[in-house]
Scaffold this active site. Structure first.
Site, PDB file in Angstrom:
ATOM      1  N   SER A 145       0.505  13.619  36.849  1.00 23.83           N
ATOM      2  CA  SER A 145       1.306  12.934  36.024  1.00 23.83           C
ATOM      3  C   SER A 145       1.432  11.224  36.666  1.00 23.83           C
ATOM      4  O   SER A 145       0.646  10.235  36.731  1.00 23.83           O
ATOM      5  CB  SER A 145       2.269  13.006  35.401  1.00 23.83           C
ATOM      6  OG  SER A 145       3.091  12.016  34.666  1.00 23.83           O
ATOM      7  N   ASP A 304       1.050   6.953  30.967  1.00 25.61           N
ATOM      8  CA  ASP A 304       0.728   7.495  31.760  1.00 25.61           C
ATOM      9  C   ASP A 304      -1.267   7.784  32.438  1.00 25.61           C
ATOM     10  O   ASP A 304      -1.673   8.399  31.557  1.00 25.61           O
ATOM     11  CB  ASP A 304       1.877   7.606  32.368  1.00 25.61           C
ATOM     12  CG  ASP A 304       1.873   9.526  32.148  1.00 25.61           C
ATOM     13  OD1 ASP A 304       1.149   9.883  31.085  1.00 25.61           O
ATOM     14  OD2 ASP A 304       2.369  10.459  32.477  1.00 25.61           O
ATOM     15  N   ARG A 309       3.596  10.669  28.477  1.00 27.00           N
ATOM     16  CA  ARG A 309       4.634   9.852  28.267  1.00 27.00           C
ATOM     17  C   ARG A 309       4.501   8.782  27.816  1.00 27.00           C
ATOM     18  O   ARG A 309       3.101   8.335  27.598  1.00 27.00           O
ATOM     19  CB  ARG A 309       4.824   9.215  30.819  1.00 27.00           C
ATOM     20  CG  ARG A 309       5.362  10.329  30.374  1.00 27.00           C
ATOM     21  CD  ARG A 309       6.354  10.085  32.062  1.00 27.00           C
ATOM     22  NE  ARG A 309       7.116  10.479  33.306  1.00 27.00           N
ATOM     23  CZ  ARG A 309       7.746  10.505  33.487  1.00 27.00           C
ATOM     24  NH1 ARG A 309       7.583   9.706  34.028  1.00 27.00           N
ATOM     25  NH2 ARG A 309       8.172  11.387  34.564  1.00 27.00           N
ATOM     26  N   SER A 393      13.111  10.066  30.936  1.00 21.60           N
ATOM     27  CA  SER A 393      12.215   9.344  30.988  1.00 21.60           C
ATOM     28  C   SER A 393      10.552   9.348  30.510  1.00 21.60           C
ATOM     29  O   SER A 393       9.454   9.848  31.114  1.00 21.60           O
ATOM     30  CB  SER A 393      11.766  10.838  32.695  1.00 21.60           C
ATOM     31  OG  SER A 393      11.282  11.882  31.853  1.00 21.60           O
TER      32      SER A 393
END
Length: 546
Positions: A145, A304, A309, A393
């Site tokens: 990630s 990302d 994300r 997040s």
């Protein structure tokens, strides 16, 4: 905060990619050393070859364990496999393919040898299993990630398309460690010379019209920027621009891939808060070079390395706090998706902002609050009982226009496109819409801090009950709930959450450091938040003392 946070990376900050890859093949782990064992966290097995924590031995054993696990579950369909742009991802893919081929598993790699974002792989699994085949498919995503360039990651996604639950990952990790401890003799391997392919990029991009109002985006005449941050979404954004004619011609919107560079050392990044290179699109420091271009676009976004994300940048506010965008996304989606069931809940992790709670109440929607980890949203997204699931997040996904599942893993590309749809349809930026929510519901102050804790204290925190909290007040307000299990699904949260009328805190042990994390929020302002944080630490420390 590192003195160079937000500053461009220098040569001394960069990894030696050749050394990293060579260590992957040369170093052999000792699984009697806890730091070198296979260990699946919330997002798979992660580590660096330089620490002998992510090496060929690990990946071969994990893949063999996955082969055995899927056989025990009767999974006989193809296995979708994709990698991100980290330096360790390609060698790990080669290792995994050798094991899969030797075991007779049909593995599907990208048709163009492209990188594969996590959401594209989840999308592929769901599409295959929804097509009525006699057998089910599953998948492997090779990514750590947003972790630094020195890291590698390896995730297993079962037939539901999302992150595997702890029963599956626990079995796989235990079996992999057994295999390594016994000398890896149980690993089968063959040269992966002929492997089947799948067009992950085309299938995903073509299907976007069934979840995002691409016509509205194209017709709004807005300027859109997308920065893949050197990650797997780079060619997806280019294809989106081409497929939906986002070229600025004849008054149409334009989509610009702001930085198309891919570099496994990530030399173009600005440093994160701790001075490390980390591709976190929710971090103001990691996103500093992107935010500097905010004035050039109506909507500017970042992803990302595996594109699970999102970061949303607007010309009027810069980088949005992830909690703020989640609240706006929920408000917009539940008023602009008429085919969604009126009974479909709003999913949030219990450390996400309670602004979402207030938005949910105003919409008359049920709030479904679960522990940290996107895997908890999977059942609801699959059966449509939860239309949106989001984490503080900066990870989220939601249902198609017709109310069926899109992905059961986080989708940063999707949320970035949603920001453009919101701007196109409402004529306002997501940050302007958040200001309207603040005017209606109040302005919460939110922050996460860390507190020191020994391994023994972390273990105790993970098992605390609400009854272990002796306090009756928090920062001048009566405590209204002391939770050790999530209200939405009753699952243990691995810590505690304490709430009052206008504030809350949650404490959870870190999985990698000798600290515990305190998430806190107050609708009474930053000063009250500081009081909440200080008292939270005292309350938790008292409980840990027993």
């Amino acid at each position: 905060m590192n003195d160079r946070a937000g500053q461009p990376a220098e040569a001394s900050d960069l990894i030696d990619v050749h050394e990293l890859v060579q260590a992957y093949f040369d170093r052999v782990p000792d699984v009697t050393n806890p730091a070198q064992r296979v260990a699946f966290g919330t997002s798979g097995h992660r580590g660096s070859s330089l620490d002998t924590a992510f090496n060929e031995t690990h990946i071969a054993a994990i893949t063999q364990a996955i082969v055995e696990y899927r056989a025990s579950q009767g999974i006989t369909g193809p296995l979708f496999i994709g990698k991100d742009t980290h330096g360790l991802s390609r060698p790990a893919e080669t290792t995994a393919l050798g094991v899969l081929v030797a075991n007779g598993v049909e593995a599907l790699v990208d048709e163009f040898d492209d990188w594969v974002p996590t959401p594209a792989l989840s999308h592929a699994i769901i599409a295959y299993n929804a097509a009525g085949h006699d057998e089910q498919s599953d998948g492997i995503v090779i990514t750590p990630s947003h972790n630094p360039p020195r890291d590698g990651g390896f995730k297993y996604n079962p037939p539901h398309g999302g992150p595997a639950d702890s029963d599956a990952t626990g079995w796989i990790a235990n079996r992999a460690n057994e295999i390594i401890e016994a000398g890896s003799g149980d690993v089968k391997w063959a040269e992966p010379s002929a492997v089947a392919t799948y067009d992950y990029r085309g299938a995903y991009v073509d299907d976007l019209v069934n979840i995002i109002d691409m016509d509205a985006i194209a017709g709004a005449g807005i300027r859109i920027g997308a920065d893949p941050l050197g990650g797997a979404s780079v060619n997806y954004w280019q294809l989106i621009a081409e497929r939906y004619h986002l070229d600025g011609a004849d008054g149409r919107s334009s989509l610009t891939v702001v930085n198309p560079l891919v570099d496994p050392a990530w030399g173009f990044m600005t440093l994160d808060w701790d001075g490390k290179i980390r591709m976190d699109p929710s971090s103001p420091n990691a996103m500093a070079s992107v935010v500097a271009k905010a004035g050039d676009f109506d909507i500017l976004t970042g992803n990302d390395a595996d594109a699970d994300r999102h970061g949303i940048v607007t010309p009027d506010a810069g980088l949005m706090n992830p909690n703020h965008f989640l609240a706006v996304a929920i408000q917009y989606l539940y008023t602009h998706r008429p085919q969604w069931s009126q009974d479909a809940a709003i999913g949030k992790t219990l450390v996400s902002s309670s602004m979402i709670d207030r938005v949910a109440a105003s919409l008359g929607r049920r709030l479904w609050e679960v522990p940290v980890g996107f895997k908890w949203f999977v059942p609801g997204l699959v059966d449509g009982s939860v239309a949106f699931g989001g984490e503080e997040s900066a990870g989220a996904s939601f249902l198609r226009l017709d109310g069926t599942a899109w992905t059961t893993d986080k989708d940063g590309i999707l949320l970035a496109l949603l920001a453009s749809e919101i701007r196109a349809v409402t004529g306002k930026s997501p940050s302007q819409l958040y200001a309207e929510l603040v005017a209606q519901f109040g302005d919460p102050a939110y922050e996460r801090i860390d507190a020191a804790a020994t391994k023994e204290q972390k273990a105790r925190l993970g098992k605390l009950s609400g009854d272990d909290i002796a306090a009756t007040e928090l920062a001048g307000e009566q405590i209204t709930a002391k939770l050790s299990h999530a209200p939405g699904n009753g699952a243990a949260i691995g810590g505690v959450k304490v709430t009052t009328e206008n504030a809350w805190f949650a404490a959870r042990p870190s999985g990698t450091e000798d600290v515990y994390k305190i998430y806190a929020e107050s609708f009474l302002g930053p000063d009250h938040l500081k009081q909440v944080q200080a008292e939270a630490k005292s309350i938790v420390d008292a409980a840990l003392q027993g």
